[in-house]
Motif scaffolding. Sequence first.
Motif, PDB file in Angstrom:
ATOM      1  N   LEU A 215      21.825  -5.878 -44.615  1.00 32.46           N
ATOM      2  CA  LEU A 215      22.700  -5.792 -43.454  1.00 32.46           C
ATOM      3  C   LEU A 215      21.939  -6.267 -42.227  1.00 32.46           C
ATOM      4  O   LEU A 215      20.851  -5.767 -41.936  1.00 32.46           O
ATOM      5  CB  LEU A 215      23.179  -4.354 -43.251  1.00 32.46           C
ATOM      6  N   ASP A 216      22.512  -7.222 -41.523  1.00 39.20           N
ATOM      7  CA  ASP A 216      21.885  -7.729 -40.306  1.00 39.20           C
ATOM      8  C   ASP A 216      22.274  -6.840 -39.136  1.00 39.20           C
ATOM      9  O   ASP A 216      23.402  -6.347 -39.052  1.00 39.20           O
ATOM     10  CB  ASP A 216      22.352  -9.164 -40.049  1.00 39.20           C
ATOM     11  N   ALA A 217      21.341  -6.599 -38.224  1.00 39.23           N
ATOM     12  CA  ALA A 217      21.602  -5.723 -37.083  1.00 39.23           C
ATOM     13  C   ALA A 217      20.847  -6.226 -35.865  1.00 39.23           C
ATOM     14  O   ALA A 217      19.842  -6.937 -35.982  1.00 39.23           O
ATOM     15  CB  ALA A 217      21.189  -4.287 -37.410  1.00 39.23           C
ATOM     16  N   LEU A 218      21.345  -5.841 -34.696  1.00 40.95           N
ATOM     17  CA  LEU A 218      20.666  -6.114 -33.430  1.00 40.95           C
ATOM     18  C   LEU A 218      20.307  -4.791 -32.775  1.00 40.95           C
ATOM     19  O   LEU A 218      21.083  -3.834 -32.813  1.00 40.95           O
ATOM     20  CB  LEU A 218      21.555  -6.945 -32.499  1.00 40.95           C
ATOM     21  N   HIS A 219      19.126  -4.774 -32.160  1.00 39.87           N
ATOM     22  CA  HIS A 219      18.597  -3.537 -31.591  1.00 39.87           C
ATOM     23  C   HIS A 219      18.066  -3.815 -30.190  1.00 39.87           C
ATOM     24  O   HIS A 219      17.039  -4.470 -30.028  1.00 39.87           O
ATOM     25  CB  HIS A 219      17.473  -3.008 -32.496  1.00 39.87           C
ATOM     26  N   LEU A 220      18.787  -3.364 -29.192  1.00 39.22           N
ATOM     27  CA  LEU A 220      18.303  -3.399 -27.813  1.00 39.22           C
ATOM     28  C   LEU A 220      17.268  -2.297 -27.660  1.00 39.22           C
ATOM     29  O   LEU A 220      17.563  -1.121 -27.903  1.00 39.22           O
ATOM     30  CB  LEU A 220      19.463  -3.172 -26.838  1.00 39.22           C
ATOM     31  N   ARG A 221      16.048  -2.662 -27.241  1.00 45.08           N
ATOM     32  CA  ARG A 221      14.974  -1.679 -27.084  1.00 45.08           C
ATOM     33  C   ARG A 221      14.415  -1.760 -25.670  1.00 45.08           C
ATOM     34  O   ARG A 221      13.839  -2.774 -25.264  1.00 45.08           O
ATOM     35  CB  ARG A 221      13.872  -1.899 -28.115  1.00 45.08           C
ATOM     36  N   LEU A 222      14.625  -0.701 -24.917  1.00 42.16           N
ATOM     37  CA  LEU A 222      14.129  -0.604 -23.548  1.00 42.16           C
ATOM     38  C   LEU A 222      12.756   0.067 -23.537  1.00 42.16           C
ATOM     39  O   LEU A 222      12.384   0.764 -24.489  1.00 42.16           O
ATOM     40  CB  LEU A 222      15.118   0.190 -22.698  1.00 42.16           C
ATOM     41  N   PRO A 223      11.990  -0.088 -22.470  1.00 39.52           N
ATOM     42  CA  PRO A 223      10.651   0.509 -22.412  1.00 39.52           C
ATOM     43  C   PRO A 223      10.654   2.032 -22.518  1.00 39.52           C
ATOM     44  O   PRO A 223       9.802   2.623 -23.174  1.00 39.52           O
ATOM     45  CB  PRO A 223      10.112   0.046 -21.053  1.00 39.52           C
ATOM     46  N   ALA A 224      11.603   2.688 -21.865  1.00 37.45           N
ATOM     47  CA  ALA A 224      11.659   4.157 -21.880  1.00 37.45           C
ATOM     48  C   ALA A 224      13.119   4.597 -21.935  1.00 37.45           C
ATOM     49  O   ALA A 224      13.679   5.081 -20.931  1.00 37.45           O
ATOM     50  CB  ALA A 224      10.960   4.735 -20.659  1.00 37.45           C
ATOM     51  N   PRO A 225      13.770   4.463 -23.070  1.00 33.36           N
ATOM     52  CA  PRO A 225      15.208   4.769 -23.154  1.00 33.36           C
ATOM     53  C   PRO A 225      15.495   6.260 -23.101  1.00 33.36           C
ATOM     54  O   PRO A 225      14.678   7.093 -23.487  1.00 33.36           O
ATOM     55  CB  PRO A 225      15.598   4.196 -24.518  1.00 33.36           C
ATOM     56  N   ARG A 226      16.678   6.586 -22.604  1.00 37.89           N
ATOM     57  CA  ARG A 226      17.138   7.976 -22.604  1.00 37.89           C
ATOM     58  C   ARG A 226      17.598   8.390 -24.006  1.00 37.89           C
ATOM     59  O   ARG A 226      17.609   9.583 -24.339  1.00 37.89           O
ATOM     60  CB  ARG A 226      18.302   8.141 -21.626  1.00 37.89           C
TER      61      ARG A 226
END
Length: 269
Positions: free
Chosen positions: A62-73
């Motif tokens: 399964l292909d997926a996209l993952h937004l990753r921020l430096p310090a996520p809530r």
Amino acid sequence: MRRALLKLLITAAGFYVAVLAALWWGQEKLLFAPDRLPADHVFHFGNDVHEVSVARPDGARLDALHLRLPAPRGIVFYLHGNAGDLQSWFGNVDVYRRAGYDLFMLDYRGYGKSTGRIASEAQLREDVRAAWQQIAPLYAGKVRVIAGRSLGTGLAAGLAAEVHPELTVLISPYRSMRRLAAELYPWVPGALLRYPLDTEALAPRITGPVLLLHGDRDSLIPPAHSAALQALLPHARFIPIDGAGHNDLQHFPAYTHAVREALDAAAQR
């Protein structure tokens, strides 16, 4: 005359049975409308968006996209609708960047760059569960949000009933696929549906806050479905989006405001 009428009735009954058989065996083509992407397709949603895959025991990926921020809530685990692919569904990512949340979204089997094919509701739910189990450990102690839109709301409700996130967001949800099919195709027996996706049976097991968003001009899934789900969920908030239909909610400021407000509230609890 009687023979002719009997022959006509037999022919009509035979045609009806043939149509029902086609519906039984061809439900995936009716329910799922994927767009395919070439294996070498490159997504351009920003340097903070990473492509990942979820391997399944039968060899599907399964292909997926993952937004990753430096310090996520926290994380928003988003299950999209029945048409398109990640290229079209991931475009609203700035809403989550501004809210300070990571976003994870996968393409179901046969969608985008995901391999394999959807064969049953149980398989579909197992795929969703596997993706959650892969991503959730990264967010221990942070806010976990499970969101679904249209087709994805039934899957999101099922997962939320199991893992009890801090917030569940259901966008254009249905009470169940069986009820929706009965409204759209009353001549089709409900027992024929192999994907009942019974959201209203799962809803009472969701323990945390629930946000229901629905366009008040939605002609595909009427907003009465959200109202019925709210009646089963005393801790749910239902916000009709004035003027919105089924496919354009994301273009309305009221929708964006409601999502942002719910995410902020979840982070403050």
